[in-house]
Design a protein around this motif. Structure first.
Motif, PDB file in Angstrom:
ATOM      1  N   UNK A   1     -18.782   9.502   5.203  1.00 15.53           N
ATOM      2  CA  UNK A   1     -17.413   9.743   4.986  1.00 15.53           C
ATOM      3  C   UNK A   1     -17.018   8.731   3.703  1.00 15.53           C
ATOM      4  N   UNK A   2     -16.259   9.585   2.873  1.00 14.58           N
ATOM      5  CA  UNK A   2     -16.000   9.118   1.613  1.00 14.58           C
ATOM      6  C   UNK A   2     -15.411   7.530   1.542  1.00 14.58           C
ATOM      7  N   UNK A   3     -14.124   7.546   2.542  1.00 15.09           N
ATOM      8  CA  UNK A   3     -13.593   6.419   2.634  1.00 15.09           C
ATOM      9  C   UNK A   3     -14.105   5.189   3.433  1.00 15.09           C
ATOM     10  N   UNK A   4     -14.702   5.632   4.515  1.00 17.95           N
ATOM     11  CA  UNK A   4     -15.593   4.362   5.332  1.00 17.95           C
ATOM     12  C   UNK A   4     -16.960   4.273   4.980  1.00 17.95           C
TER      13      UNK A   4
ATOM     14  N   UNK B   1     -23.926  18.117   0.116  1.00 23.00           N
ATOM     15  CA  UNK B   1     -23.495  18.353  -1.262  1.00 23.00           C
ATOM     16  C   UNK B   1     -21.824  18.443  -1.480  1.00 23.00           C
ATOM     17  N   UNK B   2     -21.124  17.709  -0.721  1.00 15.28           N
ATOM     18  CA  UNK B   2     -19.733  17.725  -0.934  1.00 15.28           C
ATOM     19  C   UNK B   2     -18.925  17.643  -2.226  1.00 15.28           C
ATOM     20  N   UNK B   3     -19.913  16.923  -2.859  1.00 15.08           N
ATOM     21  CA  UNK B   3     -19.142  16.394  -4.356  1.00 15.08           C
ATOM     22  C   UNK B   3     -19.649  17.602  -5.352  1.00 15.08           C
ATOM     23  N   UNK B   4     -20.733  18.224  -5.201  1.00 17.26           N
ATOM     24  CA  UNK B   4     -21.231  19.304  -6.064  1.00 17.26           C
ATOM     25  C   UNK B   4     -20.904  20.689  -5.657  1.00 17.26           C
ATOM     26  N   UNK B   5     -20.953  20.865  -4.482  1.00 14.54           N
ATOM     27  CA  UNK B   5     -20.575  22.238  -4.033  1.00 14.54           C
ATOM     28  C   UNK B   5     -19.152  22.182  -3.264  1.00 14.54           C
ATOM     29  N   UNK B   6     -18.137  22.240  -4.023  1.00 17.49           N
ATOM     30  CA  UNK B   6     -16.694  22.083  -3.614  1.00 17.49           C
ATOM     31  C   UNK B   6     -16.092  23.110  -3.222  1.00 17.49           C
ATOM     32  N   UNK B   7     -16.229  24.195  -3.663  1.00 13.20           N
ATOM     33  CA  UNK B   7     -15.427  25.563  -3.472  1.00 13.20           C
ATOM     34  C   UNK B   7     -16.339  26.609  -2.523  1.00 13.20           C
ATOM     35  N   UNK B   8     -15.960  27.341  -1.853  1.00 15.31           N
ATOM     36  CA  UNK B   8     -16.377  28.330  -1.117  1.00 15.31           C
ATOM     37  C   UNK B   8     -17.357  29.035  -1.733  1.00 15.31           C
ATOM     38  N   UNK B   9     -16.920  29.487  -3.013  1.00 13.71           N
ATOM     39  CA  UNK B   9     -17.801  30.402  -4.004  1.00 13.71           C
ATOM     40  C   UNK B   9     -19.084  29.552  -4.430  1.00 13.71           C
ATOM     41  N   UNK B  10     -19.077  28.269  -4.570  1.00 13.79           N
ATOM     42  CA  UNK B  10     -19.987  27.379  -4.969  1.00 13.79           C
ATOM     43  C   UNK B  10     -21.247  27.390  -3.734  1.00 13.79           C
TER      44      UNK B  10
END
Length: 122
Positions: A26-29, A73-82
Motif C-alpha cells: 500500500x503506497x500510503x501505509x 509493477x503498479x508504478x511502471x504498468x499504470x494503464x491497461x494498455x501497458x
C-alpha cells in the motif's frame, strides 16, 4: 517441475491459487495488502481490447501475468494498455520462453518455502 499437455504453463487451478495469494505494498501505509485480482474474463477482455492474440494454452499464464502486473509493477504498468503489452511481450519474447513465467513462480515459492501441492493444481 510441473509439465502436462500445456508444457509448463499455468493451469487454471494453479493460476487461481497463485493470484489469490498475491499482495502489493500500500503506497500510503507501506503495508502489504491483497490485490483486487482480475478475473479470467477481465483478462480475455484486456487482451481483446488491445488486439493481442495469444494461443489458447497461454490464457492462464496471461491471467497470472495480469495479476502480477497489478501487484508487482503498479508504478511502471499504470494503464491497461501497458499491462496488456507486458503480457504480450513476456509470452511472445522471441528469445525467451513462455514457460519461464511458471519457472520463475516455482522458484519464488521455493525461495519463500511455500509448498506447491501439485496434485491439487494439475
Amino acid at each position: 517441475m510441473y509439465m502436462d499437455e500445456n508444457h509448463g504453463l499455468f493451469s487454471k487451478r494453479l493460476a487461481e491459487w497463485a493470484i489469490s495469494n498475491m499482495e502489493m505494498k500500500d503506497p500510503s501505509t507501506h503495508e502489504m495488502k491483497s490485490i483486487k485480482a482480475p478475473t479470467i474474463e477481465e483478462t480475455k477482455d484486456l487482451l481483446e481490447k488491445n488486439k493481442i492474440e495469444l494461443p489458447q494454452e497461454f490464457l492462464y499464464t496471461a491471467w497470472y501475468l495480469y495479476a502480477m502486473a497489478m501487484a508487482d509493477y503498479p508504478k511502471t504498468l499504470k494503464t491497461e494498455e501497458q499491462k496488456a503489452t507486458f503480457i504480450e511481450e513476456t509470452l511472445c519474447d522471441p528469445d525467451g520462453m513462455p514457460e519461464n513465467v511458471l519457472a520463475c513462480f516455482v522458484a519464488k515459492m521455493c525461495n519463500a518455502e511455500i509448498p506447491i501441492f501439485w496434485e491439487k493444481y494439475l
